[in-house]
Enzyme design. Structure first.
Site, PDB file in Angstrom:
ATOM      1  N   TYR A 210      11.217 -24.413  12.081  1.00  0.00           N
ATOM      2  CA  TYR A 210      11.266 -24.778  10.658  1.00  0.00           C
ATOM      3  C   TYR A 210      12.412 -25.744  10.356  1.00  0.00           C
ATOM      4  O   TYR A 210      12.191 -26.862   9.929  1.00  0.00           O
ATOM      5  CB  TYR A 210      11.423 -23.524   9.796  1.00  0.00           C
ATOM      6  CG  TYR A 210      10.173 -22.701   9.733  1.00  0.00           C
ATOM      7  CD1 TYR A 210       9.202 -22.954   8.778  1.00  0.00           C
ATOM      8  CD2 TYR A 210       9.948 -21.674  10.645  1.00  0.00           C
ATOM      9  CE1 TYR A 210       8.050 -22.203   8.717  1.00  0.00           C
ATOM     10  CE2 TYR A 210       8.788 -20.912  10.601  1.00  0.00           C
ATOM     11  CZ  TYR A 210       7.846 -21.181   9.632  1.00  0.00           C
ATOM     12  OH  TYR A 210       6.701 -20.443   9.581  1.00  0.00           O
TER      13      TYR A 210
ATOM     14  N   GLU B  45       3.313 -24.618   1.421  1.00  0.00           N
ATOM     15  CA  GLU B  45       1.980 -24.133   1.779  1.00  0.00           C
ATOM     16  C   GLU B  45       0.901 -25.154   1.411  1.00  0.00           C
ATOM     17  O   GLU B  45      -0.070 -25.318   2.148  1.00  0.00           O
ATOM     18  CB  GLU B  45       1.691 -22.787   1.099  1.00  0.00           C
ATOM     19  CG  GLU B  45       2.746 -21.699   1.353  1.00  0.00           C
ATOM     20  CD  GLU B  45       3.094 -21.482   2.816  1.00  0.00           C
ATOM     21  OE1 GLU B  45       2.216 -21.705   3.678  1.00  0.00           O
ATOM     22  OE2 GLU B  45       4.251 -21.117   3.115  1.00  0.00           O
TER      23      GLU B  45
END
Ligand code: ZN
Length: 1002
Positions: free
Chosen positions: A506, A418
């Site tokens: 991903y 993140e």
């Protein structure tokens, strides 16, 4: 966002379970884990529809409590009057397309949101919010129609003002008549028909008042969490806008390239704190129409950013703060968690991660602060909102006593991911969702670099193989898999944007980044990224922009030479689904590539597209690394790779497995490798022993090579002391297909003999650790990944010491349940304890389960207890268990379906099937077992049909299903039964060959 839970280092356990597949119990536990961890890839379709808003229907006014008007000049204006009738249908137009027409560019939003959450009234079943937004836009094409995104919002005021005088806002602007407002629900637009055209080059203001609903059961838009803290029931509100939920919170131009600045104001109860992307600017008070007092918190202006990064929260959390390079980082969580020190690890690592990435990219984090919020329930696990990162608490909090590297690495990698987005995604954003893999793939890849920085001793190649590569290679194939990068035009529905958050975005995205890194050096790789980030800061980019910056870096130096442009190389990987199988014939030196197909048929090549990849081949000969070569045609000759049969030599392609492909060899190539393994396995690095087993079994399963070739690679196992390699062998050799069917009984004694002969050395190592020094496990990351499967198999094979150790640990645990069973093998020990014990052990465990509250034991732990109860080998005990489950009320078994759990156990399948068929009505009546959702239909068919292999068996089950299912469910269930039958027949053939090989080699 954070990756789907079947990937990433932090779900190593989940992946381990997935790969294990020893019994279906594992798969079911995984389902439970997936539910536990949430899954950002699967975005639930929105269910509710705002009352009164239908396709093309009029806007509705009023109904909700509205904020008293703010003292602005437009407070006295009248609302727009809608004039269309309900029968009216829109003509064809831009509202039929998913992309906004380029007529208006948003520059700035003044956004005020007022969710009506009060700590003294948490009973509310449908919480609403009101809001007001003033959007400054620049017109680029003359238009009298104005489109913006809006979904499930109701409107009280819709006004357009302008053109604005230059340099001022709203001063002297005239009102543009809004003749009509209507909604295109499919594409989630609101359309304003204006009485006068907007002029290109001029700026306007859109002023809208609206209301909407705060969701309770999905983390989309504005949503609620209910939870306990300090012994009290509490609630909070948080937001999730990515990818397309901002439009359900405020009307906006909801596309990633339409960046603007935001002034956000939140009105909230004085008992709560409000958080947003930016630091607080000031607070004031507002009194509502019924006299209640509310706090108005205004925030500073954001940098230019897309709507999907807008974030806010209203809660009464506590926080811990640190300062990193002069900027404050605060981590917010339940007060109990703060007091227990559960956020300390997160708050201590976040600053250094920011500094690491600032130094790497040489670009300072541009926001003045960072808030991190740990939500009790968040479907996405983590979201990178600029300045306000939101996590599920299971992904962020860490008990200070928890020393395990595994859990620390999990938190570290999610936080790294993140924080990585603050540059990759937030500062530079993809122009459209088709390039979301740039955000997610690179953020996922940075995780690895950061983990390596904090834990330099962790084996990074093996970790990447395990957490990113392995899972996606099992899914990806040439015929149906989607490409990492899709064409912009291919999107027709909003749903398709949500579906992009998958394993390809991903995992394959991270593999693309790593492969690119492998054929550039570190310096060049980082420099190209820097120049890309600098160039596109506060703006948007496409993958071609990134490739161009890599190309510029390449063109500036003379050391690294590529066969063609970076774009040509990478396009061959990102624009087609699947990956190549590279086959090297070591006798001739001919290397060729072909697409990988699941269960390749003989003539598959003829029907395939003519796809080739530009493949970087790092390789090794006799343990020595060789210069990089490129395979950019379907076949090429590399004389340096030749080996004679008389040679001692061996060749391995795909050094460190940095390439996204599988490798095959001719018979001689494989033979040389298995000979080398038998002679001196350590000459081949661990990552390649892992790769050989993984590639060989995958290729044999899909008809590229004979199963015997793969099996030959396992003969040396007695010498294998790396438990991860054992794990890979066991996953491939002993799986549900092979052992859950009693018809395959012949295989068991053969496997037992073959493996027990080889397992003792590594067993002795790990049993000693478990008995004498279990703490040593905590830093053995690969062992943590592999031990459960290893231990479970050793006991399943009947290894006497394994059974003994299981009994010992279970007995100790019964004497004092406070004594922890080593975490990686807890599930297996509980299961073995029951399987080897009597009804005394079973009753103890059931009592323990019932007496343990959900607070004391995590969901995962509770699921383990249920599966352990299903491990009994006594049919009457299992029957009693199911009987109890459907009659006891209220049911204590909230976590899982008991019949499924029993069916997943070694002897439970027949018992569960008979029980289900004989007690169908009671099972349905019990309401604890819901068989009627689309997934549970799968489960049902699996429970009753797992071992079918003849038409007669299928027909019998169909007769049963015909009586209990609806017509449409029957069709689906029948198709599934047929599929299971086909699969089982195929497995039978494979198992027969496996048995034959074992007979010869035991
Ligand atoms: Zn992400």
């Amino acid at each position: 966002m954070s990756p789907p839970s079947s990937s990433g280092i932090y779900v190593s356990r989940g992946v381990a379970l997935l790969l294990a597949g020893l019994t279906a119990a594992l798969l079911l536990v995984l389902v439970a884990l997936a539910a536990l961890y949430g899954n950002c890839a699967r975005v639930q379709p929105l269910e509710q529809h705002s009352p009164g808003v239908k396709d093309t229907e009029l806007i509705t006014f009023g109904g909700q409590e509205q904020a008293p008007p703010t003292p602005t000049p437009d407070a006295a204006r009248e609302p727009a009057v809608a004039t269309t009738s309900k029968d009216w249908r829109p003509p064809s137009g831009p509202w039929e397309h998913l992309r906004l027409p380029p007529w208006l560019v948003p520059l700035h939003y003044d956004l005020e949101l007022w969710p009506r959450l009060r700590p003294d009234d948490l009973s509310t079943s449908s919480l609403t919010f009101t809001g007001r937004v003033n959007i400054t836009v620049r017109c680029t094409v003359a238009t009298s129609r104005l489109l913006l995104h809006s979904f499930l919002l109701e409107y009280k005021r819709v006004e357009v003002w302008g053109p604005l005088a230059l340099g001022t806002r709203n001063a002297g602007a005239g009102r543009v008549p809004v003749d009509n407002v209507w909604f295109a629900l499919d594409t989630q637009y609101m359309v304003l028909d204006l009485g006068r055209a907007l002029q290109p080059g001029s700026r306007y203001e859109l002023d809208l008042s609206f209301s909407g609903r705060v969701l309770q059961h999905a983390s989309e838009g504005l949503f609620l969490n209910f939870y306990f803290d300090q012994g009290e029931h509490r609630a909070l509100i948080a937001s999730q806008m990515e990818p397309t939920f901002a439009r359900s919170v405020f009307p906006c131009f909801d596309e990633p390239a339409l960046k603007a600045t935001f002034n956000i104001t939140i009105i909230h109860h004085p008992g709560y704190v409000a958080l947003s992307n930016m630091p607080q600017l000031g607070q004031s008070e507002r009194v509502s129409v019924n006299g209640s007092r509310w706090t108005v918190t205004a925030f500073r202006t954001t940098p230019r950013m897309p709507t999907y990064l807008v974030a806010l929260a209203v809660c009464d959390f506590d926080h811990v703060s640190r300062t990193e390079r002069g900027k404050e980082i605060r981590v917010w969580a339940r007060k109990d968690d703060i007091a227990n020190g559960n956020v300390d690890f997160a708050v201590n690592i976040t600053g250094p991660i920011f500094s690491f990435l600032e130094d790497l990219f040489n670009i300072s984090y541009p926001l003045p602060k960072t808030d991190i919020l740990a939500l009790p329930a968040f479907d996405n696990r983590a979201m990178e909102n600029w300045g306000l990162l939101i996590f599920d608490e299971a992904s962020l909090l860490l008990d200070p006593d928890d020393e395990t590297t595994e859990k620390r690495a999990m938190v570290l990698s999610i936080v790294s991911h993140e924080v990585g987005h603050q540059w990759f995604g937030n500062l530079v954003t993809m122009s459209w969702w088709n390039n979301i893999w740039l955000n997610e793939g690179f953020a996922s890849y940075f995780e690895l670099g950061i983990i390596n920085y904090f834990y330099p001793n962790l084996p990074r190649n093996e970790i990447f193989f395990f957490n990113f590569l392995h899972g996606v290679l099992r899914e990806d194939h040439a015929l149906e898999s989607r490409a990492v990068s899709t064409e912009v035009e291919s999107f027709t529905e909003t749903r398709e944007i949500n579906e992009l958050f998958d394993i390809y975005t991903y995992n394959k995205g991270a593999c693309m980044a790593r492969m690119l890194h492998s054929f550039l050096d570190q310096h060049l790789f980082v420099n190209a990224l820097k120049s890309y980030l600098e160039t596109f800061s506060y703006s948007n980019a496409e993958q071609d922009d990134l490739w161009r910056h890599f190309q510029m870096a390449i063109d500036e130096q003379n050391i690294i030479h590529l066969p063609t442009t970076v774009k040509s190389i990478m396009d061959s990987w990102t624009y087609q689904g699947g990956f190549p199988v590279i086959t090297l014939n070591v006798s001739t030196g001919i290397m060729r590539q072909e697409p990988f197909y699941l269960e390749k048929a003989e003539n598959q090549i003829l029907v395939s597209r003519n796809n080739t990849w530009i493949v970087p081949i790092f390789w090794m000969k006799n343990g020595t690394t060789q210069p990089l070569v490129w395979l950019d045609k379907s076949s090429m000759v590399f004389p340096e790779m030749q080996i004679a049969d008389s040679d001692d030599g061996w060749v391995i392609l795909n050094l460190n497995v940095t390439g996204y492909y599988r490798v095959n060899y001719d018979k001689l190539g494989w033979k040389k490798l298995s000979q080398q393994l038998e002679k001196d396995p350590k000459a081949i690095p661990v990552i390649h022993r892992l790769q050989l087993v993984s590639d060989a079994f995958a290729l044999s399963k899909n008809n590229y090579i004979e199963i015997e070739t793969a099996l030959d690679l396992t003969k040396y196992l007695a010498e294998e002391d790396e438990i991860l390699v054992w794990f890979e062998v066991l996953v491939n050799l002993i799986n549900r297909d092979a052992i859950s069917d009693v018809n395959n009984f012949a295989i068991y004694p053969l496997l037992k003999k073959y493996l027990l002969k080889r397992i003792s050395s590594i067993w002795n190592t790990y049993s000693a650790i478990i008995r004498e020094n279990v703490a040593a496990l905590q830093d053995n990351y690969l062992a943590l990944l592999s031990l459960e499967k290893f231990f479970e198999t050793a006991c399943w094979l009947g290894l006497e010491d394994c059974l003994q150790l299981s009994k010992e640990l279970f007995r100790k645990w019964m004497e004092d349940p406070e004594t922890a069973i080593p975490h990686p093998i807890r599930r297996v020990i509980l299961c073995n304890g029951i399987a080897l014990g009597s009804d005394k052990e079973w009753d103890f465990l059931l009592r323990f389960y019932i007496n343990t509250t959900e607070e004391e034991e995590e969901e995962e732990g509770r699921v383990h207890l249920i599966y352990a109860l299903s491990c009994s080998k006594e049919p009457w005990t299992l029957n009693r268990f199911m009987e109890y489950a459907i009659t006891v009320s209220p049911s204590p078994f909230n976590e899982t379906n008991i019949i499924q759990a029993v069916a997943a156990s070694e002897v439970g399948w027949y018992v569960a099937k008979d029980f289900l068929i004989n007690n169908w009505l009671a099972v349905i009546d019990s309401r604890t077992l819901h068989w009627y959702g689309p997934e549970s239909l799968d489960d049902l068919v699996w429970v009753i049909g797992r071992t079918v292999s003849t038409d007669l068996q299928v027909m019998e089950l169909q007769r049963f299903l015909g009586n209990v299912l609806e017509e449409h469910q029957r069709t689906v269930a029948h198709a599934k039964l047929q599929a299971i039958k086909t699969e089982n027949l195929k497995n039978k053939k494979r198992i027969a060959r496996l048995a034959e090989w074992l007979r010869k080699n035991t």
